[in-house]
Write an enzyme that holds these catalytic residues in place. Structure first.
Site, short mmCIF file in Angstrom:
data_model
loop_
_atom_site.label_atom_id
_atom_site.label_comp_id
_atom_site.label_asym_id
_atom_site.label_seq_id
_atom_site.Cartn_x
_atom_site.Cartn_y
_atom_site.Cartn_z
N GLU A 117 0.82 -1.22 0.00
CA GLU A 117 0.00 0.00 0.00
C GLU A 117 0.85 1.27 0.00
OE1 GLU A 117 -2.44 0.35 3.52
OE2 GLU A 117 -3.67 1.92 2.60
N GLU B 173 2.96 9.81 6.14
CA GLU B 173 3.10 8.47 6.75
C GLU B 173 4.31 7.70 6.25
OE1 GLU B 173 -0.42 6.15 7.33
OE2 GLU B 173 -1.70 7.91 7.28
N ASP C 234 -5.63 3.25 -1.78
CA ASP C 234 -6.34 3.84 -0.63
C ASP C 234 -6.77 5.24 -1.04
OD1 ASP C 234 -6.80 5.44 1.72
OD2 ASP C 234 -5.90 3.86 2.93
N HIS D 44 -5.32 8.29 0.94
CA HIS D 44 -3.94 8.65 0.61
C HIS D 44 -3.87 9.22 -0.81
CE1 HIS D 44 -2.57 6.80 4.25
NE2 HIS D 44 -2.97 5.59 3.90
N HIS E 274 -9.04 0.85 -0.46
CA HIS E 274 -9.52 1.40 0.82
C HIS E 274 -10.40 2.61 0.53
CE1 HIS E 274 -6.45 -0.56 3.81
NE2 HIS E 274 -7.54 -1.29 3.62
N ARG F 20 -11.02 11.41 5.49
CA ARG F 20 -11.00 10.06 6.06
C ARG F 20 -12.26 9.72 6.85
NH1 ARG F 20 -5.38 6.86 7.78
NH2 ARG F 20 -5.62 5.48 6.03
N GLU G 40 -11.98 1.88 5.07
CA GLU G 40 -11.00 2.17 6.11
C GLU G 40 -11.15 3.66 6.40
OE1 GLU G 40 -6.48 0.87 6.76
OE2 GLU G 40 -6.70 2.62 5.45
C1 LER Z 1 -3.31 1.39 6.34
O1 LER Z 1 -4.17 0.73 5.44
C2 LER Z 1 -3.27 2.84 6.09
O2 LER Z 1 -3.93 3.33 5.21
C3 LER Z 1 -2.39 3.67 6.92
O3 LER Z 1 -2.80 5.01 6.82
C4 LER Z 1 -2.33 3.27 8.35
O4 LER Z 1 -3.37 3.84 9.07
MN MN Z 2 -5.21 2.16 3.91
#
Ligand code: LER
Ligand code: MN
Length: 272
Positions: free
Chosen positions: A154, A160, A187, A190, A213, A219, A248
């Site tokens: 990912e 991060e 995701d 992100h 995600h 979020r 998520e």
């Molecule tokens: C994990 O899937 C993720 O997206 C990270 O931001 C951990 O929170």
């Molecule tokens: Mn994620």
């Protein structure tokens, strides 16, 4: 058909983070099932905390699949990453992920490597960190394949990780390092930060995307922010994506409403 999924965090020490359901597996499964979700994704402290046969029975009872298992607790709780300068820590990170791959494989579900990829930290050469990451993914990809599952890598946003932030860079990394049995996770939280165009990026990385995600720009559950899901949904259909769109997202304003909002937005865009 694109499948719906909700995340469940089962780590007592963690009380905040982007997961829809919290702490109580059976209650979470019952609620997700009542809303018509296809699957759940689990976030556990380790592989040992989950009883496989008990969980299998519960999944059957509520007619849910296990879509994936997250490995993030390896970093958050145990301080392990694949790019730690200490070879001992990297070894423990590999062992932790191996155990999570084995757990997921008991359900036919892949494990996700997100925060366990780590960062290029001060004093480490970027190329060296990328080599450690590649070595880890190559080894773990083979381990996953030997158990009949894929491994999910990912890309995360820049706050991060400083390793890989976009799907395009993820594809380039997997290709150039000849990393097998590993697909990418798109995701949408992100990606909203990092991608110039979320739909275009999914389209060009399409064959590598094996998990999604699902969260809005802030979020919160999809529908509570300013992300536009119509183009993303169209492109996933166009590339014939058959995997999970897994929520998520924060349990905002609470788990029940977050799950309800998620399935509503999922049905609006992805389930047509
Ligand atoms: C994990 O899937 C993720 O997206 C990270 O931001 C951990 O929170
Ligand atoms: Mn994620």
């Amino acid at each position: 058909m694109i499948k719906s999924c909700a995340t469940i965090a089962l780590v007592p020490e963690i009380t905040s983070g982007p997961w829809i359901y919290w702490h109580d597996l059976e209650r979470s499964l019952a609620h997700a099932s009542s809303l018509g979700f296809d699957a759940v994704e689990l976030f556990t402290a380790s592989a040992e905390v989950l009883d496989v046969s008990e969980t299998q029975l519960l999944l059957e009872k509520y007619k849910l699949q296990l879509a994936a298992v997250g490995t993030g607790a390896g970093k958050v709780i145990h301080g392990l990453t694949l790019t730690d300068p200490d070879p001992n820590v990297r070894k423990k990170a590999i062992e932790f992920i191996e155990s999570m791959i084995k757990l997921g494989a008991a359900f036919g579900a892949p494990a996700i490597i997100g925060s366990m990829q780590g960062n290029v930290v001060t004093g480490v050469d970027r190329e060296e960190a990328l080599n450690w990451l590649a070595d880890g993914l190559i080894y773990l990809g083979k381990h996953a394949a030997s158990l009949g599952v894929k491994l999910i890598y990912e890309p995360l946003n820049r706050y991060e990780t400083n390793l890989i932030n976009t799907l395009g860079d993820g594809v380039e990394f997997l290709k150039s390092r000849q990393i097998q049995h590993v697909g990418l996770l798109a995701d949408l939280f992100h990606m909203n930060i990092e991608e110039a165009d979320m739909a275009a990026s999914i389209k060009s990385s399409g064959e590598y995307v094996i998990h999604v995600h699902f969260a809005d720009s802030n979020r919160r559950p999809a529908g509570n922010g300013h992300s536009d899901f119509s183009e993303v949904a169209n492109v996933l259909k166009e590339i014939n994506y058959k995997g999970y769109v897994s929520a998520e997202a924060f349990a905002w304003p609470n788990s029940q409403s977050a799950a309800t909002q998620t399935i509503k937005t999922f049905n609006q865009y992805f389930n047509q």
